[in-house]
Design an enzyme around this catalytic site. Structure first.
Site, mmCIF file in Angstrom:
data_model
loop_
_atom_site.group_PDB
_atom_site.id
_atom_site.type_symbol
_atom_site.label_atom_id
_atom_site.label_comp_id
_atom_site.label_asym_id
_atom_site.label_seq_id
_atom_site.Cartn_x
_atom_site.Cartn_y
_atom_site.Cartn_z
ATOM 1 N N ARG A 64 56.176 38.425 -37.115
ATOM 2 C CA ARG A 64 55.465 38.500 -35.836
ATOM 3 C C ARG A 64 56.372 39.115 -34.767
ATOM 4 O O ARG A 64 55.934 39.873 -33.911
ATOM 5 C CB ARG A 64 55.041 37.082 -35.434
ATOM 6 C CG ARG A 64 53.923 37.034 -34.421
ATOM 7 C CD ARG A 64 53.264 35.667 -34.436
ATOM 8 N NE ARG A 64 54.163 34.613 -34.009
ATOM 9 C CZ ARG A 64 54.328 34.244 -32.744
ATOM 10 N NH1 ARG A 64 53.650 34.840 -31.796
ATOM 11 N NH2 ARG A 64 55.149 33.271 -32.431
ATOM 12 N N ARG A 90 45.667 37.092 -32.204
ATOM 13 C CA ARG A 90 47.066 36.854 -32.585
ATOM 14 C C ARG A 90 47.792 36.259 -31.401
ATOM 15 O O ARG A 90 47.522 36.632 -30.253
ATOM 16 C CB ARG A 90 47.796 38.159 -32.898
ATOM 17 C CG ARG A 90 47.167 38.969 -33.938
ATOM 18 C CD ARG A 90 48.032 39.004 -35.185
ATOM 19 N NE ARG A 90 47.251 39.611 -36.234
ATOM 20 C CZ ARG A 90 47.059 39.083 -37.427
ATOM 21 N NH1 ARG A 90 47.645 37.959 -37.740
ATOM 22 N NH2 ARG A 90 46.315 39.682 -38.316
ATOM 23 N N LEU A 92 50.837 36.200 -29.084
ATOM 24 C CA LEU A 92 51.855 37.174 -28.678
ATOM 25 C C LEU A 92 53.232 36.544 -28.867
ATOM 26 O O LEU A 92 53.455 35.416 -28.441
ATOM 27 C CB LEU A 92 51.689 37.542 -27.203
ATOM 28 C CG LEU A 92 50.567 38.494 -26.795
ATOM 29 C CD1 LEU A 92 50.685 38.782 -25.303
ATOM 30 C CD2 LEU A 92 50.606 39.781 -27.590
ATOM 31 N N THR A 107 40.992 35.656 -22.582
ATOM 32 C CA THR A 107 39.690 34.990 -22.538
ATOM 33 C C THR A 107 39.547 34.119 -23.780
ATOM 34 O O THR A 107 40.046 34.473 -24.852
ATOM 35 C CB THR A 107 38.519 35.991 -22.535
ATOM 36 O OG1 THR A 107 38.498 36.671 -23.797
ATOM 37 C CG2 THR A 107 38.656 36.995 -21.426
ATOM 38 N N HIS A 108 38.853 33.000 -23.627
ATOM 39 C CA HIS A 108 38.706 32.078 -24.761
ATOM 40 C C HIS A 108 37.310 31.464 -24.744
ATOM 41 O O HIS A 108 36.843 31.021 -23.684
ATOM 42 C CB HIS A 108 39.773 30.988 -24.688
ATOM 43 C CG HIS A 108 39.760 30.095 -25.884
ATOM 44 N ND1 HIS A 108 40.208 30.519 -27.126
ATOM 45 C CD2 HIS A 108 39.313 28.824 -26.047
ATOM 46 C CE1 HIS A 108 40.045 29.533 -28.001
ATOM 47 N NE2 HIS A 108 39.508 28.506 -27.370
ATOM 48 N N ASP A 140 50.884 32.015 -21.838
ATOM 49 C CA ASP A 140 52.277 31.604 -21.993
ATOM 50 C C ASP A 140 52.616 31.670 -23.479
ATOM 51 O O ASP A 140 51.887 32.296 -24.247
ATOM 52 C CB ASP A 140 52.519 30.219 -21.362
ATOM 53 C CG ASP A 140 51.755 29.107 -22.078
ATOM 54 O OD1 ASP A 140 51.175 29.369 -23.160
ATOM 55 O OD2 ASP A 140 51.738 27.974 -21.557
ATOM 56 N N GLY A 142 52.442 29.421 -25.749
ATOM 57 C CA GLY A 142 51.697 28.522 -26.617
ATOM 58 C C GLY A 142 50.365 29.104 -27.058
ATOM 59 O O GLY A 142 50.015 30.243 -26.729
ATOM 60 N N ASP A 144 46.790 29.194 -26.425
ATOM 61 C CA ASP A 144 45.782 28.914 -25.395
ATOM 62 C C ASP A 144 46.188 27.761 -24.478
ATOM 63 O O ASP A 144 45.347 26.953 -24.063
ATOM 64 C CB ASP A 144 44.408 28.623 -26.049
ATOM 65 C CG ASP A 144 43.918 29.822 -26.857
ATOM 66 O OD1 ASP A 144 44.135 30.950 -26.418
ATOM 67 O OD2 ASP A 144 43.329 29.606 -27.932
HETATM 68 C C1 GAR Z 1 35.613 36.489 -27.524
HETATM 69 O O1 GAR Z 1 34.682 35.451 -27.523
HETATM 70 C C2 GAR Z 1 36.997 35.975 -27.203
HETATM 71 O O2 GAR Z 1 37.014 34.942 -26.294
HETATM 72 C C3 GAR Z 1 37.438 35.489 -28.541
HETATM 73 O O3 GAR Z 1 37.050 36.503 -29.401
HETATM 74 C C4 GAR Z 1 35.817 37.050 -28.934
HETATM 75 C C5 GAR Z 1 35.934 38.546 -28.928
HETATM 76 O O4 GAR Z 1 34.668 39.138 -28.884
HETATM 77 N N1 GAR Z 1 38.850 35.241 -28.540
HETATM 78 C C6 GAR Z 1 39.398 34.170 -29.102
HETATM 79 O O5 GAR Z 1 38.775 33.364 -29.745
HETATM 80 C C7 GAR Z 1 40.894 34.074 -28.910
HETATM 81 N N2 GAR Z 1 41.356 32.772 -29.275
HETATM 82 P P1 GAR Z 1 34.504 40.700 -28.615
HETATM 83 O O6 GAR Z 1 35.492 41.422 -29.522
HETATM 84 O O7 GAR Z 1 33.089 40.991 -28.973
HETATM 85 O O8 GAR Z 1 34.794 40.924 -27.157
#
Ligand code: GAR
Length: 197
Positions: A64, A90, A92, A107-108, A140, A142, A144
């Site tokens: 990584r 992934r 970072l 975004t999560h 950061d 961690g 999320d």
């Molecule tokens: C989104 O819902 C984003 O929050 C999530 O992947 C999706 C991407 O959708 N990310 C995570 O779960 C990160 N832990 P997209 O490629 O259609 O924008």
């Protein structure tokens, strides 16, 4: 005008919404490059919106940290004001976080700190909760775990599958992401001042 580099792993539907927002001359941010850790479907958006793309395939590196070194090398020439993780699946490496932080957001698809990680939607469904949500956080080292910049609840409806629930969360994520970048641009949200988690 904030210059953004956006990193993706998947379809890039949230990125598409952000790109559409940036078409408005009044919106104070522009995407200068799109990067991915794999041959992501969303890289097509680079062609659609005339934005350069780069790919640093995770699978081609032994660790990584090595992947992160090449990723940082690809991001660096764009000198982004803000690095946006929009579906990058992934973690970072710390070296990348320290080089581009604190100006990195993610975004999560869950109401953090509930259901962090790669399966936020599936995990919420499996837990049987009646509401989950969407969050935008400062990144950061961690998983999320960074400070929450914006979040909103989304109900889980009877009969929801991971797919129907995710489809209802994503529009909320998009709205929060677009608003958070606006807030960063106009100084309402100060990433330097946001305490580490
Ligand atoms: C989104 O819902 C984003 O929050 C999530 O992947 C999706 C991407 O959708 N990310 C995570 O779960 C990160 N832990 P997209 O490629 O259609 O924008």
């Amino acid at each position: 005008m904030l210059e953004l580099v956006v990193l993706i792993s998947g379809a890039g539907s949230n990125l598409r919404a952000l790109l559409d927002a940036t078409l408005d001359a009044e919106y104070p941010a522009r995407v200068v490059a799109i990067g991915a850790d794999r041959d992501a479907e969303g890289l097509q958006l680079g062609e659609d919106y005339s934005i350069p793309t780069f790919t640093v395939p995770f699978s081609r590196f032994d660790s990584r940290a090595e992947w992160g070194r090449e990723l940082a090398a690809q991001i660096r020439p764009w000198t982004p004001d803000l690095l946006v993780l929009s579906g990058l699946m992934r973690l970072l490496p710390p070296a990348v976080v320290s080089e581009f932080g604190p100006a990195i957001i993610n975004t999560h698809p869950a109401y953090l700190p509930e259901f962090p990680g790669a399966h936020g939607v599936r995990d919420a469904l499996a837990a049987g909760v009646t509401e989950t949500g969407a969050s935008v956080i400062k990144v950061d080292d961690g998983v999320d775990s960074g400070p929450i910049l914006a979040q909103e609840r989304v109900p889980v409806l009877p009969g929801d599958s991971a797919s129907t629930l995710h489809d209802r969360i994503k529009p909320v994520e998009r709205r929060l992401l677009i608003q958070t970048i606006l807030d960063i641009a106009n100084g309402t949200t100060d990433l330097k001042g946001t305490p580490s988690a």
